[in-house]
Design an enzyme around this catalytic site. Sequence first.
Site, PDB file in Angstrom:
ATOM      1  N   ILE A 124       0.914  -1.203  -0.089  1.00 54.03           N
ATOM      2  CA  ILE A 124       0.027  -0.035  -0.092  1.00 54.03           C
ATOM      3  C   ILE A 124       0.802   1.336   0.012  1.00 54.03           C
ATOM      4  O   ILE A 124       0.455   2.168  -0.543  1.00 54.03           O
ATOM      5  CB  ILE A 124      -0.915  -0.033   1.148  1.00 54.03           C
ATOM      6  CG1 ILE A 124      -2.197   0.997   0.938  1.00 54.03           C
ATOM      7  CG2 ILE A 124      -0.469   0.227   2.434  1.00 54.03           C
ATOM      8  CD1 ILE A 124      -3.556   0.792   1.669  1.00 54.03           C
ATOM      9  N   ASN A 138      -3.256   3.417  14.748  1.00 56.63           N
ATOM     10  CA  ASN A 138      -3.625   3.444  16.047  1.00 56.63           C
ATOM     11  C   ASN A 138      -4.147   4.464  16.501  1.00 56.63           C
ATOM     12  O   ASN A 138      -3.910   5.505  15.924  1.00 56.63           O
ATOM     13  CB  ASN A 138      -2.698   2.542  16.936  1.00 56.63           C
ATOM     14  CG  ASN A 138      -1.330   3.314  17.306  1.00 56.63           C
ATOM     15  OD1 ASN A 138      -1.427   4.586  17.517  1.00 56.63           O
ATOM     16  ND2 ASN A 138      -0.123   3.006  16.708  1.00 56.63           N
ATOM     17  N   VAL A 145       0.573  -2.115   8.683  1.00 54.83           N
ATOM     18  CA  VAL A 145       0.441  -1.027   7.638  1.00 54.83           C
ATOM     19  C   VAL A 145       0.609   0.451   8.355  1.00 54.83           C
ATOM     20  O   VAL A 145       1.601   1.150   7.627  1.00 54.83           O
ATOM     21  CB  VAL A 145      -0.913  -0.974   7.298  1.00 54.83           C
ATOM     22  CG1 VAL A 145      -1.464   0.308   6.505  1.00 54.83           C
ATOM     23  CG2 VAL A 145      -1.391  -2.070   6.552  1.00 54.83           C
ATOM     24  N   ASP A 146       0.520   0.808   9.565  1.00 56.28           N
ATOM     25  CA  ASP A 146       0.667   1.827  10.078  1.00 56.28           C
ATOM     26  C   ASP A 146       2.231   2.138  10.148  1.00 56.28           C
ATOM     27  O   ASP A 146       2.625   2.949   9.913  1.00 56.28           O
ATOM     28  CB  ASP A 146      -0.041   1.822  11.448  1.00 56.28           C
ATOM     29  CG  ASP A 146      -0.122   3.300  12.267  1.00 56.28           C
ATOM     30  OD1 ASP A 146       0.225   4.214  11.594  1.00 56.28           O
ATOM     31  OD2 ASP A 146      -0.076   3.260  13.541  1.00 56.28           O
ATOM     32  N   THR A 182      -7.591  -6.275  10.569  1.00 56.16           N
ATOM     33  CA  THR A 182      -7.345  -7.646  10.227  1.00 56.16           C
ATOM     34  C   THR A 182      -5.929  -8.214  10.795  1.00 56.16           C
ATOM     35  O   THR A 182      -5.844  -9.289  10.774  1.00 56.16           O
ATOM     36  CB  THR A 182      -7.475  -8.140   8.772  1.00 56.16           C
ATOM     37  OG1 THR A 182      -6.580  -7.363   8.051  1.00 56.16           O
ATOM     38  CG2 THR A 182      -8.836  -7.914   8.425  1.00 56.16           C
ATOM     39  N   TYR A 190      -5.242  -6.664  15.155  1.00 56.91           N
ATOM     40  CA  TYR A 190      -6.569  -6.271  16.139  1.00 56.91           C
ATOM     41  C   TYR A 190      -7.404  -7.475  15.658  1.00 56.91           C
ATOM     42  O   TYR A 190      -8.603  -7.703  16.239  1.00 56.91           O
ATOM     43  CB  TYR A 190      -7.333  -5.088  15.368  1.00 56.91           C
ATOM     44  CG  TYR A 190      -6.580  -3.636  15.988  1.00 56.91           C
ATOM     45  CD1 TYR A 190      -5.523  -3.530  16.764  1.00 56.91           C
ATOM     46  CD2 TYR A 190      -7.136  -2.556  15.680  1.00 56.91           C
ATOM     47  CE1 TYR A 190      -5.029  -2.426  17.046  1.00 56.91           C
ATOM     48  CE2 TYR A 190      -6.751  -1.618  16.032  1.00 56.91           C
ATOM     49  CZ  TYR A 190      -5.630  -1.367  16.739  1.00 56.91           C
ATOM     50  OH  TYR A 190      -4.916  -0.159  17.072  1.00 56.91           O
TER      51      TYR A 190
END
Length: 169
Positions: A11, A24, A33-34, A123, A126
């Site tokens: 991404i 978060n 991803v973060d 997903t 979390y």
Amino acid sequence: MTEITFVTADITEVDVDAVVNAANSTLLGGGGVDGAIHRKGGPEILAACKELRATDYPDGLPAGQAVATTAGRLPARWVIHTVGPTWAKTIDKSDVLASCYRESPRVADELGARTVAFPAISTGVYRWPMDDAARIAVGTVEATWTRVQEVRFVLFNQDAYQTFRAAHS
């Protein structure tokens, strides 16, 4: 009508107007991803997030809401940060997850973004089950009015891709 597409990709490398970050609540980076978005996007994203924490979100961004920052060094113009809920067997938080997929296009509309890339929110750490997350994500995007021309679900592996693709009507 919004076109919904699906790809297996990183991404942080997609060429879209806005990338949605599965953030978060601190907005200060993390894993998955973060962390990838913060690392690849560079210090500009963290600086913008710190400014948001100092002004609009001193207690953090609540789950289900969305806010935008610069995309720093990413190919995108903006990052739309949204906080997904943690999955719980005994508490239905589906409405909070759906809110991420409604609020992010709303923010994209405010920015004038025409192409938006979504990850599979909630997903990873979390623990939201992939099939249920796909059903909620795709169904919510299909039902949400937006001026966004393309919503691209950017999935991290072939299993996630197939699950999200199967959820599209």
